[in-house]
Design a protein around this motif. Structure first.
Motif, PDB file in Angstrom:
ATOM      1  N   GLY A   1       0.822  -1.206   0.000  1.00  0.00           N
ATOM      2  CA  GLY A   1       0.000   0.000   0.000  1.00  0.00           C
ATOM      3  C   GLY A   1       0.854   1.253   0.000  1.00  0.00           C
ATOM      4  O   GLY A   1       0.630   2.176  -0.787  1.00  0.00           O
ATOM      5  N   TRP A   2       1.843   1.284   0.880  1.00  0.00           N
ATOM      6  CA  TRP A   2       2.687   2.476   0.969  1.00  0.00           C
ATOM      7  C   TRP A   2       3.512   2.675  -0.289  1.00  0.00           C
ATOM      8  O   TRP A   2       3.621   3.791  -0.802  1.00  0.00           O
ATOM      9  N   VAL A   3       4.097   1.581  -0.784  1.00  0.00           N
ATOM     10  CA  VAL A   3       4.974   1.723  -1.959  1.00  0.00           C
ATOM     11  C   VAL A   3       4.172   2.127  -3.195  1.00  0.00           C
ATOM     12  O   VAL A   3       4.465   3.120  -3.864  1.00  0.00           O
ATOM     13  N   PHE A   4       3.132   1.347  -3.503  1.00  0.00           N
ATOM     14  CA  PHE A   4       2.368   1.637  -4.718  1.00  0.00           C
ATOM     15  C   PHE A   4       1.671   2.988  -4.606  1.00  0.00           C
ATOM     16  O   PHE A   4       1.634   3.775  -5.550  1.00  0.00           O
ATOM     17  N   GLY A   5       1.105   3.253  -3.438  1.00  0.00           N
ATOM     18  CA  GLY A   5       0.429   4.535  -3.247  1.00  0.00           C
ATOM     19  C   GLY A   5       1.413   5.695  -3.365  1.00  0.00           C
ATOM     20  O   GLY A   5       1.142   6.691  -4.034  1.00  0.00           O
ATOM     21  N   GLY A   6       2.588   5.530  -2.731  1.00  0.00           N
ATOM     22  CA  GLY A   6       3.589   6.592  -2.782  1.00  0.00           C
ATOM     23  C   GLY A   6       4.052   6.862  -4.202  1.00  0.00           C
ATOM     24  O   GLY A   6       4.132   8.019  -4.650  1.00  0.00           O
ATOM     25  N   VAL A   7       4.323   5.789  -4.947  1.00  0.00           N
ATOM     26  CA  VAL A   7       4.765   5.949  -6.338  1.00  0.00           C
ATOM     27  C   VAL A   7       3.686   6.657  -7.153  1.00  0.00           C
ATOM     28  O   VAL A   7       3.970   7.568  -7.951  1.00  0.00           O
ATOM     29  N   ALA A   8       2.429   6.271  -6.926  1.00  0.00           N
ATOM     30  CA  ALA A   8       1.341   6.859  -7.709  1.00  0.00           C
ATOM     31  C   ALA A   8       1.211   8.350  -7.426  1.00  0.00           C
ATOM     32  O   ALA A   8       0.973   9.151  -8.335  1.00  0.00           O
ATOM     33  N   VAL A   9       1.361   8.745  -6.158  1.00  0.00           N
ATOM     34  CA  VAL A   9       1.267  10.166  -5.822  1.00  0.00           C
ATOM     35  C   VAL A   9       2.455  10.932  -6.394  1.00  0.00           C
ATOM     36  O   VAL A   9       2.307  12.019  -6.970  1.00  0.00           O
ATOM     37  N   LEU A  10       3.633  10.341  -6.278  1.00  0.00           N
ATOM     38  CA  LEU A  10       4.823  10.973  -6.854  1.00  0.00           C
ATOM     39  C   LEU A  10       4.642  11.164  -8.358  1.00  0.00           C
ATOM     40  O   LEU A  10       4.974  12.212  -8.927  1.00  0.00           O
ATOM     41  N   GLY A  11       4.094  10.134  -8.992  1.00  0.00           N
ATOM     42  CA  GLY A  11       3.835  10.229 -10.435  1.00  0.00           C
ATOM     43  C   GLY A  11       2.891  11.374 -10.752  1.00  0.00           C
ATOM     44  O   GLY A  11       3.057  12.064 -11.768  1.00  0.00           O
ATOM     45  N   ALA A  12       1.897  11.600  -9.900  1.00  0.00           N
ATOM     46  CA  ALA A  12       0.962  12.697 -10.143  1.00  0.00           C
ATOM     47  C   ALA A  12       1.694  14.030 -10.144  1.00  0.00           C
ATOM     48  O   ALA A  12       1.422  14.902 -10.983  1.00  0.00           O
ATOM     49  N   ALA A  13       2.645  14.192  -9.226  1.00  0.00           N
ATOM     50  CA  ALA A  13       3.406  15.442  -9.179  1.00  0.00           C
ATOM     51  C   ALA A  13       4.253  15.604 -10.439  1.00  0.00           C
ATOM     52  O   ALA A  13       4.288  16.676 -11.057  1.00  0.00           O
ATOM     53  N   LEU A  14       4.933  14.517 -10.836  1.00  0.00           N
ATOM     54  CA  LEU A  14       5.782  14.597 -12.025  1.00  0.00           C
ATOM     55  C   LEU A  14       4.953  14.857 -13.278  1.00  0.00           C
ATOM     56  O   LEU A  14       5.362  15.608 -14.170  1.00  0.00           O
ATOM     57  N   THR A  15       3.779  14.217 -13.347  1.00  0.00           N
ATOM     58  CA  THR A  15       2.901  14.439 -14.495  1.00  0.00           C
ATOM     59  C   THR A  15       2.543  15.914 -14.593  1.00  0.00           C
ATOM     60  O   THR A  15       2.603  16.518 -15.676  1.00  0.00           O
ATOM     61  N   ALA A  16       2.169  16.490 -13.463  1.00  0.00           N
ATOM     62  CA  ALA A  16       1.814  17.908 -13.466  1.00  0.00           C
ATOM     63  C   ALA A  16       3.004  18.743 -13.917  1.00  0.00           C
ATOM     64  O   ALA A  16       2.846  19.719 -14.654  1.00  0.00           O
TER      65      ALA A  16
END
Lengths: 534, 658
Positions: free
Chosen positions: B437-452
């Motif tokens: 949960g922490w790893v996948f969730g963290g990566v997904a949130v980080l990806g959202a920042a990079l996408t922006a």
């Protein structure tokens, strides 16, 4: 006279007529084409008459030849032989159509060339149709003679070397097979007190032979067939033969002649030595997988268009051998249909490449580039042939390759996984070929260069049409897209590639009972049923 | 634990009524279009593009009618004829109409119709062909595009893994033809070959999975495989799951088979929008979702899918930040967004439907973004370098507005499409138990920042700031004259922009889409994550805002250099080199293979053939003898025949007649 005998004798009669007409090239050519078209109609009739639910061998006939040894001129076809006869009947008129304007070496005529092609057709049909093991041997060797003259008389600069090499390879293989043929006769004589060369009786008698006997019989046949089908490392005659043979003859060599080897595995090796076939299967499977990978890599590395095709075929024969010696009905039916589909796909590939060479006058891949801009239709044809060669789903070859692999996986997963890598390599060599010849800017000595220079087009008709393209731009005069004759040659193959890809059932229906008969003769059953396997 | 997830497979019904039993028309229409366009030749130049559009629109209308009549419910099977019948192996040419295939049918034909219409304008002035061949080029383009739609429909409508495989390689062919559409360009031809070959590596995985399924179950048809999935051992299930994943990686540009997708941008931009953004590249996600009964039984397989998705989404984002080519940025964005979808379907029953939802919203906004990029290129002499753009919003207002909405949807701006679909995936990722949960969730949130970040950078460089093109000249030495595209191009962009805005809300209100998909994908499982949903939402929006802010700090505030700076920091250099993916492939695969090939060619000539000739020389009495063979005495064949005959007779005599 049965239909089958007519199928053998008609091309022979045609060959005589064409040879007599040699003084009049035009008449000779049309006579040859007419005979080959009638042969095609007869083959179609034979296909319709053949009853898949009937006995295994049909259209049978038998005449005494050498009573002392009970050698009989017996003929008859099962489903596998039938489809091969049909393929020969299909390819021959296309080859004649292709060769209509081929440049023939000085001192020789189209009449002689076409006459020899018809002799070749008759003998090849007979090889597939005979049901007497001794007659099979005789025809197996006899078949080499017209081919020897076709390559040696009408081929490229190194034609004599290639022809002799082809002849010696096949002939020596045949002699070793002869030892097995005689061995089989002798065993039958000892076991039953009455020697025979009759295929059906021999399979019954030899099926119960001790393994030691079977192994020797198997090896003799195997060597002959492994040369013919070429399995690595017995393959080196094929690239030379394909390179030196005229295109039309190359179609017959890689499209039909090779299949005698794989046909021999199915018709002779397995039933005459059922136990040995299974014991020695790993030997064949290693060679088969080696052939797939080795042939594919070689194809990738070739600089000559015609040699490339030879290695593509070697890779495909690996698949066929894998399917035969995996001993499941899916794999063997896949192999049998692969024989037909390979004839269509590779036959088309050779013809298309012949049309490229007819325009550029060079067989080197480097001499071409960006050709699709000049000849878009020809480019499309190379793509269709290539897609069938790499077994794209929706083309005929996919059905066979898929059946071979899915059937082999059940019994031989490791070999199958390795062979499946051939799928990737096929994409590499096909698309690299297409990219280098057809795509990019128009380039290469064959396409840009002075007309009449070293790379002059060989087809005078194309040269005549060059003027209309000359205004187009950079490429050399004399290079036009496909003409009506060439379209007529390729169109039937394109149709078959697609139709057999989406609706293979008519062919599978004919092949299936023969393969099943072989399976039950040698006493193996499918590991996978509809309820699942293992 | 897994068995409780396994609801009894939904019953399968035979197709009923003329609408369902003629569903093959959906495939046949575009296929017919392709065949007519290819065969009709120059005669069709005048109306070819209209036929191309009409067949796809017709297919879309049929899809709508089918959708209305079938709705959500059990799958309907339609066996057209027996395709490959060999004893135990019985493969029908059969279709399966269920909620999953229905949403794909509408996506493919709907977005497909819009992009066909757009292409009328985009390809009208294609000068790439030889003089006088302009319309020939456009006709060929529509033929390939129609072929693609037909193959893609087979892929999603097939009722067995073999039918899927047919469509799978069919779209690969269409993709090959369209990437290499401008085939006189060596780069396009190379990209096309690369795409097909890398896809084939994945296809081997898919093929082996099919072989394994047949060997184990004796069938390849979905309904039978899924009904009997429980009979498979965990090891076999894991093997099948990983092999299917390999196939999915190839088609969907996922690590480690991602390198072909950015190169695929060599194709005309409508192709990038339809095939390499909205539909074909999402086939991998479809495959995993379609095979959900297998993945649900294989936690290891699920984990592998999720890891591939998570890694890819980060890789795509990181590389996307470094590119200046507008299409390549969008391409890496696609790689990364498909990573989100893979992550979602890798979460198992907690994510299958979410992956499909993101796939659909992404279909809208990414297709819109690509069409917008095409519109920009159309107005800028096919320039793709964003460093040469700037301040374009005034010159192409419709493009700017529609592109802007797509951009906002992609970065997850509240209440636009991407906000709903991406947010759901991030929440589901956090909902996994334990470290996952922490790893996948963290990566997904980080990806959202990079996408922006990378998308804001793209917006700023293209539509805002200084008009850098004013001082530049085109490749042809003329001034740039940016202008808005014709209505035939902007209309599809507007439709897609509306979808980018509204699709998310539409799909999520009342769990409309998830509910619709339930019969095909099973009930959506709610996760029990450590973080409450509201926190995750705030976190996602906050990270995206950070990304926007960073882009403004680094790009918006500064002057953008027209020349690409060469003295850059190590991370930028690594990202510009695609994280060395291509270099790795070249060093580890391409070069060794070509060395091996060169070596083998030598061995074949000198070794194998040499040995044969050597043996022949020995047997023939030395090389002189061999040369005599070659010298062309035709008589020598007769000699050998005679030898054979003598041997034969001798042998017969020794054996003895009875």
């Amino acid at each position: 006279m049965t239909l089958l005998l007519a199928l053998i004798l008609l091309p022979l009669a045609g060959a005589v007529v064409v040879a007599l007409l040699r003084g009049n090239e035009r008449a000779a050519k049309f006579a040859a084409l007419a005979f080959s078209l009638v042969e095609l109609v007869l083959a179609a009739v034979a296909w319709i008459v053949y009853d898949p639910a009937g006995p295994r061998l049909q259209l049978t006939s038998s005449v005494e030849w050498i009573p002392a040894f009970d050698i009989r001129l017996s003929f008859g076809v099962d489903g596998i032989a039938l489809v091969m006869v049909a393929v020969i009947a299909l390819l021959t008129p296309l080859v004649l159509g292709f060769s209509w304007r081929e440049r023939i070496p000085t001192g020789r005529t189209h009449g002689g060339f076409f006459s020899l092609l018809l002799v070749q057709q008759a003998l090849t049909v007979a090889v597939f149709a005979t049901t007497d093991v001794f007659v099979f041997y005789v025809l197996f060797e006899l078949m080499l003679i017209p081919m020897y003259f076709l390559i040696g008389g009408y081929g490229g600069p190194q034609r004599q070397y290639a022809a002799v090499k082809f002849f010696l390879y096949s002939f020596l293989g045949g002699l070793i097979m002869l030892a097995s043929v005689i061995g089989a006769y002798a065993y039958a004589a000892r076991a039953t007190g009455q020697g025979t060369f009759d295929w059906a009786r021999l399979t019954q008698i030899l099926g119960d032979a001790p393994l030691g006997v079977q192994v020797w019989i198997f090896l003799g046949f195997f060597l002959a067939f492994a040369i013919k089908a070429p399995l690595v490392p017995l393959h080196t005659w094929l690239p030379d033969a394909a390179e030196q043979a005229p295109i039309g003859v190359a179609v017959i060599v890689v499209g039909v002649l090779d299949k005698v080897g794989t046909f021999g595995f199915l018709r002779y090796s397995l039933p005459l030595a059922p136990d040995a076939s299974q014991v020695l299967a790993p030997l064949v499977l290693v060679l088969a997988v080696l052939g797939v990978l080795y042939g594919s890599l070689q194809a990738f590395g070739q600089v000559d268009l015609k040699r490339l095709i030879a290695y593509v075929s070697i890779a495909h024969f690996g698949f066929i051998a894998l399917g035969i010696f995996a001993f499941t009905s899916q794999a063997q039916i896949g192999s049998a249909s692969y024989m037909v589909n390979h004839s269509i796909a590779t036959g088309m590939l050779v013809l298309v490449i012949g049309m490229i060479i007819a325009r550029g006058g060079s067989t080197r891949i480097d001499d071409y580039g960006g050709m699709a801009q000049v000849t878009p239709l020809l480019g499309g044809m190379l793509l269709v042939a290539g897609l069938s060669t790499l077994s794209l789903p929706g083309t005929n070859s996919f059905i066979s390759e898929f059946l071979v692999l899915i059937g082999s996986f059940a019994t031989r997963p490791v070999y199958t996984v390795l062979a499946t890598l051939g799928m990737v390599l096929a994409a590499v060599y096909v698309f690299r070929l297409y990219q280098r010849v057809m795509q990019g800017p128009v380039s290469g000595n064959a396409l840009i260069g002075a007309a009449g220079g070293p790379g002059a087009a060989t087809d005078p008709n194309l040269l005549a049409r060059g003027a209309e393209n000359a205004s187009g731009g950079a490429y050399r005069a004399g290079i036009g897209d496909l003409d009506a004759r060439e379209i007529a040659v390729l169109a039937p193959l394109v149709v078959l590639v697609i139709v057999l890809g989406f609706y293979p059932e008519p062919m599978l229906e004919v092949i299936t009972p023969s393969v099943e008969a072989t399976m039950s003769e040698i006493g193996v059953t499918d590991p996978v049923t509809s309820q699942g396997g293992n | 634990m897994t068995s409780s997830f396994l609801a009894t497979p939904a019953p399968v019904q035979a197709a009923q009524g003329p609408l369902q039993t003629n569903a093959w028309l959906m495939i046949a229409l575009p296929l017919l279009g392709a065949v007519v366009l290819l065969l009709a030749g120059r005669r069709a130049n005048g109306w070819g593009h209209l036929l191309g559009c009409a067949t796809v629109i017709g297919s879309f209308v049929y899809g709508l009618a089918l959708f209305a009549s079938v709705g959500s419910g059990p799958a309907h099977e339609l066996a057209l004829y027996s395709w490959i019948p060999v004893n135990a192996l019985q493969v029908d040419f059969g279709l399966r109409i269920d909620p999953l295939s229905l949403v794909f049918m509408l996506l493919i034909t709907g977005v497909g119709s819009l992009i066909h219409i757009y292409s009328i304008g985009y390809m009208a002035h294609d000068q790439q062909g030889r003089s006088g061949a302009r319309n020939t080029e456009r006709r060929r383009f529509f033929a390939y595009l129609n072929l693609f739609v037909a193959a893609m429909l087979i892929l999603v409508m097939g009722n067995s893994f073999v039918m899927l495989y047919l469509g799978w390689e069919g779209v690969g062919l269409a993709s090959y033809l369209l990437i290499g559409f401008w085939q006189q360009r060596p780069s396009a031809a190379g990209a096309a070959t690369k795409a097909f070959v890398m896809n084939r590596i994945g296809d081997v995985g898919l093929a082996l999975a099919i072989f394994l399924l047949f060997a184990q179950l004796g069938t390849t048809q979905y309904s039978e495989v899924f009904a009997r999935a429980g009979e498979l051992s965990p090891g076999v299930l894991l093997a099948i799951a990983l092999l299917l994943l390999l196939g999915a990686c190839g088609k969907s540009g996922q690590v480690p088979l991602q390198a072909w997708l950015p190169d695929a941008m060599e194709g005309p931009t409508p192709v990038s929008a339809l095939i390499h953004a909205a539909t074909m590249v999402t086939a991998g996600v479809y495959l995993i979702a379609r095979a959900n009964p297998l993945y649900t039984l294989s936690p290891g397989g699920q984990l592998a899918v999720a890891v591939v998705g998570a890694v890819t989404l980060l890789v795509g984002c990181l590389i996307g930040c470094a590119y200046d080519d507008i299409k390549k940025v969008l391409a890496y964005s696609t790689v990364s967004q498909i990573g989100y979808m893979m992550l979602a379907v890798g979460l198992g029953p907690a994510g299958y439907a979410l992956g499909i939802m993101h796939l659909l919203t992404h279909g809208f906004f990414k297709a819109g973004l690509f069409l917008g990029a095409g519109s920009v290129m159309h107005g800028m002499n096919d320039e793709v370098d964003m460093r040469k753009f700037g301040g374009l919003r005034r010159y192409m207002p419709i493009t700017f507005a529609t592109f802007g909405l797509g951009y906002l949807a992609l970065i997850g701006f509240p209440f636009l499409s991407g906000y709903y679909s991406k947010d759901a995936i991030i929440a589901a990722a956090f909902g996994q138990s334990g470290w996952q949960g922490w790893v996948f969730g963290g990566v997904a949130v980080l990806g959202a920042a990079l996408t922006a970040f990378y998308m804001t950078r793209l917006m700023l460089m293209t539509f805002f700031g200084e008009r850098r093109w004013e001082s530049l000249r085109t490749a042809g030495g003329e001034k740039f004259h940016p202008h808005e595209s014709p209505a035939v191009m902007t209309a599809p962009m507007i439709v897609l922009a509306i979808g980018s805005v509204a699709a998310g809300l539409f799909f999520t209100s009342g769990d409309r889409l998830v509910g619709f998909l339930t019969p095909a994908l099973g009930e959506l499982q709610e996760g029990h994550g450590a973080l409450p949903h509201l926190v995750i939402q705030l976190l996602t929006v906050g990270f995206a805002a950070l990304g926007v802010l960073a882009a403004w700090m680094f790009v918006g505030r500064k002057r953008v250099a027209v020349e690409r700076p060469q003295r850059v920091s190590l991370p930028v250099r690594v990202a510009r080199a695609d994280l060395y993916g291509n270099a790795f492939n070249r060093a580890m695969v391409v070069r060794p293979t070509s060395w091996l090939t060169r070596g083998l060619v030598h061995v074949d000539r000198q070794g194998v053939d040499g040995a044969v000739n050597g043996v022949a020389a020995l047997l023939g009495g030395g090389s002189r003898g061999l040369r005599r063979w070659q010298s062309g005495f035709v008589r020598s064949y007769a000699l050998s025949m005679l030898t054979g005959g003598v041997l034969l007779v001798a042998a017969m005599l020794t054996v003895g007649a009875p």
